[in-house]
Write an enzyme that holds these catalytic residues in place. Structure first.
Site, mmCIF file in Angstrom:
data_model
loop_
_atom_site.group_PDB
_atom_site.id
_atom_site.type_symbol
_atom_site.label_atom_id
_atom_site.label_comp_id
_atom_site.label_asym_id
_atom_site.label_seq_id
_atom_site.Cartn_x
_atom_site.Cartn_y
_atom_site.Cartn_z
ATOM 1 C CB SER A 199 -28.906 10.847 -22.325
ATOM 2 O OG SER A 199 -29.806 11.885 -22.063
ATOM 3 C CG ASP A 305 -33.813 8.654 -16.157
ATOM 4 O OD1 ASP A 305 -33.910 9.882 -15.936
ATOM 5 O OD2 ASP A 305 -33.120 8.176 -17.069
ATOM 6 C CG HIS A 336 -30.390 10.532 -17.104
ATOM 7 N ND1 HIS A 336 -31.238 9.885 -17.971
ATOM 8 C CD2 HIS A 336 -29.582 11.303 -17.870
ATOM 9 C CE1 HIS A 336 -30.963 10.250 -19.207
ATOM 10 N NE2 HIS A 336 -29.954 11.109 -19.178
#
Length: 652
Positions: A199, A305, A336
């Site tokens: 991320s 995602d 994610h």
């Protein structure tokens, strides 16, 4: 893999591989030792050096008249330094070490009374330090124990991490305390650094690589952003009801919140909710600087995602390909999620071999293996020698009217007539797909005939739409759907495709303050009647290519090309492929100010879809003819250049 680009001015490898090479120059062939192929856990994790330094970034983001220092927590094997040998570095630069935690178990850094690291989140230090690597956890500027301000992917974020790479290579200063004058030297490392992270952490790895900093040998971005504009907007359509200022405030340390008002104001002013491209986004677009990347890239992303969406994969992968960067990719069916939590044993082994090859120089063959690992179904993985496959061709599909309104055809022949729908902000892609064969006023749907053979999509698609709105504002969604039963990872569940179990497995050495044992996971699956393959969104007022939107003229046709996210999906024989064009995709884009009706001109609406085998493969799968379809060239990367990143002159 593509030919590796030349890497100049690197500090030499001080590894067993180098020793083996030197031995070969002075030892008869019969006595030459075998070159190592895998690092082994020969160093003590209990006795590892645990220390902290503060690296001077050269910036003054908080405006206090002093250059900002970022905190760097280090865990490294003690024995190599005693023996006069240097080690490479694995580095994770993160804003999350104190506010939110890292990994599936939300681990935070912990410290002893002297301020030295006791518990480092994630397994990287436990596993790699005994194998001869140092692990470095960097607090981004403005977070945890670092000075400065978080600027959400801008110069402060990137330079605060880059400065650490510079320090590891002898080009920056560091100190033993946050405010002191005693300098710290990185004389224990050869400077060869690999950055990793999920991320925001992986995003910073992308950004630092795009500076071209020497000494950064490889990056492993997991579910990472490549252009911050694409995190907040899709061609003018807002993806969230907030901007980067809220994200900055979420991770800033208490001291930074009090000192960073000017940065917060800049983030608000530079990210207007109109979706216009501004200099703030140019600064945070790493794709534009891909030509500077020297590091190899091992990219990991979930095709479902919906946080950092697959739009961040295609343009970045393309740009790296054009610049000859060595690349590898894993694509899962998760949302994610870190690969440690969806394919743990294989991930640790692959990452181990990747770092051994890239940072220790071991010839273990990973650079000769298939470029891509792709999850076809939960836990069912295939490989691809190149990604997308070299036989992939972009194929133009055209929607046509059916016998009922809003339920049309999709094929190679040019369509005629119009279809009209009204934006219904209460509905989204799952509602449209579930009622694809039912005339509804909220969408226009177009489907192929049932396929007679499997058809693989690999790469990025585009959908060009000519639509006439009834209002001054309108948003568009375009969705590709595989119509047919399947078992998929349940990416809409809270775990985004995984379930966390009670049992733990251990990955490396442990100490009382830092365990290497983590809860196992299993695939969380769902049986579905359709699978969303790819998505794209746009504000119809951003149809000029200038980066700025404008009010629409009701009753006037507007043409816009929507960039759909990259994917890799096989539509099985017996299934149908569908294209849906609609308005607001509930939960994924915000609605426009008005509630427009839009009329599609089918003759001027089309999709460019990358099929393995191109138009001929589509024609065979639909028992049609590709004789009238335009030819296409192979795709080296994912797609043709994206329309998203066209910035007007003077917009730098």
């Amino acid at each position: 893999m593509p030919t590796r680009m030349r890497r100049a001015n690197r500090r030499p490898l001080a590894t067993a591989a180098t020793a083996a090479l030197l031995a070969a120059l002075v030892t008869p062939a019969a006595a030459q030792p075998a070159a190592p192929r895998r690092s082994e856990p020969v160093y003590s994790y209990d006795d590892a050096v645990r220390e902290a330094v503060w690296v001077d970034t050269g910036l003054d983001g908080d405006g206090d008249g002093r250059t900002d220092r970022v905190a760097v927590d280090i865990v490294r094997p003690r024995e190599p330094a005693r023996q006069g040998r240097e080690v490479p570095v694995i580095m994770d630069a993160s804003p999350y070490y104190s506010c939110c935690g890292r990994g599936n178990e939300s681990q935070r850094k912990t410290y002893d009374a002297d301020g030295d690291i006791v518990g480092m989140p994630l397994f990287y230090d436990n596993y790699f330090v005994p194998r001869g690597y140092a692990f470095v956890g960097v607090d981004l500027a403005g977070t945890n124990r670092s000075d400065g301000c978080v600027d959400v992917g801008g110069d402060s974020d990137v330079q605060s991490a880059k400065a650490v790479v510079d320090w590891l290579n002898g080009r920056a200063e560091a100190y033993t305390t946050r405010t002191g004058t005693r300098r710290a030297r990185a004389d224990w490392t050869n400077g060869r650094t690999g950055m990793i992270g999920k991320s925001w952490d992986g995003t910073i790895a992308n950004g630092v690589a795009a500076t071209g900093v020497e000494g950064l040998e490889t990056i492993v971005p997991i579910a990472a952003i490549s252009s911050w504009y694409d995190y907040y907007f899709a061609q003018g359509a807002p993806l969230y009801d907030s901007g980067p200022d809220r994200l900055s405030d979420h991770v800033n340390s208490p001291g930074a919140r009090a000192a960073c008002d000017a940065v917060q104001r800049e983030l608000v002013g530079g990210a207007p909710r109109t979706g216009d491209w501004t200099p703030l986004w140019t600064e945070r677009d790493y794709i534009r600087a891909a030509g500077k990347v020297r590091a190899s890239v091992f990219l990991v992303h979930g095709t479902q995602d919906l946080n950092v969406r697959m739009q961040h994969v295609g343009p970045w992968w393309d740009a790296l390909a054009r610049n000859g960067v060595e690349r590898k990719i894993w694509l899962s069916g998760t949302g994610h999620v870190d690969p440690f939590d969806f394919r743990r044993a294989e991930w640790v082994d692959t990452l181990h071999r990747w770092f051994d090859h890239e940072l220790l120089g071991y010839d273990n063959g990973i650079d000769r293996e298939p470029v891509a690992d792709i999850e076809r179904g939960p836990g069912q993985w295939v490989t691809s020698a190149a990604w997308p496959p070299r036989a992939t061709r972009a194929t133009t599909l055209r929607p046509g009217r059916g016998t009922r309104p809003g339920v049309g055809t999709l094929g190679l022949r040019k369509g005629r007539g119009t279809e009209t729908f009204t934006d219904d902000r209460r509905l989204g892609e799952t509602d449209w797909a579930a009622r694809i064969d039912t005339p509804t006023p909220d969408k226009a749907g177009f489907t192929t005939v049932p396929l007679t053979r499997d058809l693989r999509l690999s790469g990025s698609s585009t959908v060009t739409v000519t639509a006439t709105p009834t209002t001054p504002t309108a948003h568009l969604s375009a969705v590709l759907v595989d119509l047919g039963p399947a078992t998929i990872r349940d990416y809409t569940d809270a775990g985004e495709g995984i379930t966390t179990l009670a049992d733990r497995t251990c990955w490396g050495a442990s100490t009382p303050g830092d365990s290497s044992c983590y809860k196992e996971t299993a695939a969380k699956t769902a049986d579905v009647d359709y699978t969303i393959v790819s998505r794209g969104w746009a504000d119809l007022g951003h149809d000029t290519g200038t980066g700025e939107g404008a009010p629409l003229t009701p009753g006037k046709p507007h043409t816009v090309t929507l960039d759909l996210a990259a994917t890799d999906h096989v539509v099985p024989a017996g299934h149908r492929l569908a294209l849906i064009v609609a308005g607001t995709d509930r939960g994924l884009i915000d609605p426009p100010a008005d509630t427009p009706a839009l009329t599609l001109d089918l003759a001027r609406t089309s999709a460019r879809v990358p099929f393995t085998g191109g138009p001929a493969a589509f024609a065979r799968a639909t028992a049609g003819s590709a004789s009238h379809a335009p030819g296409a060239t192979p795709l080296d990367g994912v797609s043709a250049p994206s329309t998203v990143h066209h910035v007007p002159e003077g917009g730098q």
